[in-house]
Design a protein around this motif. Sequence first.
Motif, PDB file in Angstrom:
ATOM      1  N   LEU A   1       0.846  -1.181   0.000  1.00 48.99           N
ATOM      2  CA  LEU A   1       0.000   0.000   0.000  1.00 48.99           C
ATOM      3  C   LEU A   1       0.887   1.239   0.000  1.00 48.99           C
ATOM      4  O   LEU A   1       2.054   1.181   0.388  1.00 48.99           O
TER       5      LEU A   1
ATOM      6  N   THR B   1     -13.028   5.483   5.177  1.00 53.28           N
ATOM      7  CA  THR B   1     -12.635   6.527   4.249  1.00 53.28           C
ATOM      8  C   THR B   1     -12.573   7.851   5.004  1.00 53.28           C
ATOM      9  O   THR B   1     -13.479   8.185   5.757  1.00 53.28           O
TER      10      THR B   1
ATOM     11  N   THR C   1      -7.793   6.307   2.672  1.00 52.06           N
ATOM     12  CA  THR C   1      -8.362   5.288   3.536  1.00 52.06           C
ATOM     13  C   THR C   1      -7.521   5.142   4.795  1.00 52.06           C
ATOM     14  O   THR C   1      -6.298   5.034   4.727  1.00 52.06           O
TER      15      THR C   1
ATOM     16  N   GLN D   1      -4.823   4.318  -1.407  1.00 52.33           N
ATOM     17  CA  GLN D   1      -5.796   3.458  -2.059  1.00 52.33           C
ATOM     18  C   GLN D   1      -7.166   3.574  -1.399  1.00 52.33           C
ATOM     19  O   GLN D   1      -7.283   3.851  -0.212  1.00 52.33           O
ATOM     20  N   THR D   2      -8.212   3.306  -2.200  1.00 55.79           N
ATOM     21  CA  THR D   2      -9.570   3.254  -1.667  1.00 55.79           C
ATOM     22  C   THR D   2      -9.790   1.887  -1.027  1.00 55.79           C
ATOM     23  O   THR D   2      -9.012   0.952  -1.233  1.00 55.79           O
ATOM     24  N   GLN D   3     -10.876   1.776  -0.274  1.00 53.98           N
ATOM     25  CA  GLN D   3     -11.201   0.486   0.338  1.00 53.98           C
ATOM     26  C   GLN D   3     -11.386  -0.580  -0.736  1.00 53.98           C
ATOM     27  O   GLN D   3     -10.928  -1.719  -0.582  1.00 53.98           O
ATOM     28  N   TYR D   4     -12.051  -0.225  -1.828  1.00 54.19           N
ATOM     29  CA  TYR D   4     -12.266  -1.178  -2.919  1.00 54.19           C
ATOM     30  C   TYR D   4     -10.942  -1.648  -3.505  1.00 54.19           C
ATOM     31  O   TYR D   4     -10.745  -2.845  -3.756  1.00 54.19           O
ATOM     32  N   GLN D   5     -10.012  -0.731  -3.728  1.00 54.27           N
ATOM     33  CA  GLN D   5      -8.703  -1.105  -4.273  1.00 54.27           C
ATOM     34  C   GLN D   5      -7.955  -2.035  -3.327  1.00 54.27           C
ATOM     35  O   GLN D   5      -7.305  -2.988  -3.768  1.00 54.27           O
ATOM     36  N   ILE D   6      -8.061  -1.781  -2.039  1.00 52.98           N
ATOM     37  CA  ILE D   6      -7.394  -2.642  -1.053  1.00 52.98           C
ATOM     38  C   ILE D   6      -8.000  -4.041  -1.083  1.00 52.98           C
ATOM     39  O   ILE D   6      -7.283  -5.041  -1.072  1.00 52.98           O
TER      40      ILE D   6
ATOM     41  N   CYS E   1      -9.448  -5.446  -3.589  1.00 50.42           N
ATOM     42  CA  CYS E   1      -9.009  -6.073  -4.849  1.00 50.42           C
ATOM     43  C   CYS E   1      -7.575  -6.588  -4.735  1.00 50.42           C
ATOM     44  O   CYS E   1      -7.246  -7.662  -5.258  1.00 50.42           O
ATOM     45  N   LEU E   2      -6.703  -5.835  -4.054  1.00 51.00           N
ATOM     46  CA  LEU E   2      -5.324  -6.289  -3.846  1.00 51.00           C
ATOM     47  C   LEU E   2      -5.286  -7.563  -2.999  1.00 51.00           C
ATOM     48  O   LEU E   2      -4.518  -8.484  -3.275  1.00 51.00           O
TER      49      LEU E   2
END
Length: 82
Positions: free
Chosen positions: A17, A37, A43, A57-62, A64-65
């Motif tokens: 991150l 957020t 985030t 990163q956004t919560q969604y990106q995290i 996805c990672l």
Amino acid sequence: MTANIPVYTGMREFIWLWQLGVGAVAVRYSEISYMETVNSGATKVHLGLGYPIIVEQTQYQILCLIDAQQRLNESLDKSADA
């Protein structure tokens, strides 16, 4: 003929991150207790050790990672068993 290829497993529990003011940091994703957020769109990630970090990163990106790392781990496990 199948060759047994050694698989590096040292960083399989981590995602990378971008921590604000610090740069790239490795985070053990199993230690993420919850995320929120903040006003800037970043985030705040609360870790199991009791301290939060603020990342780009956004919560969604995290999420996805984390999903991508888990899929990679499953793939590595399957290839190691073959």
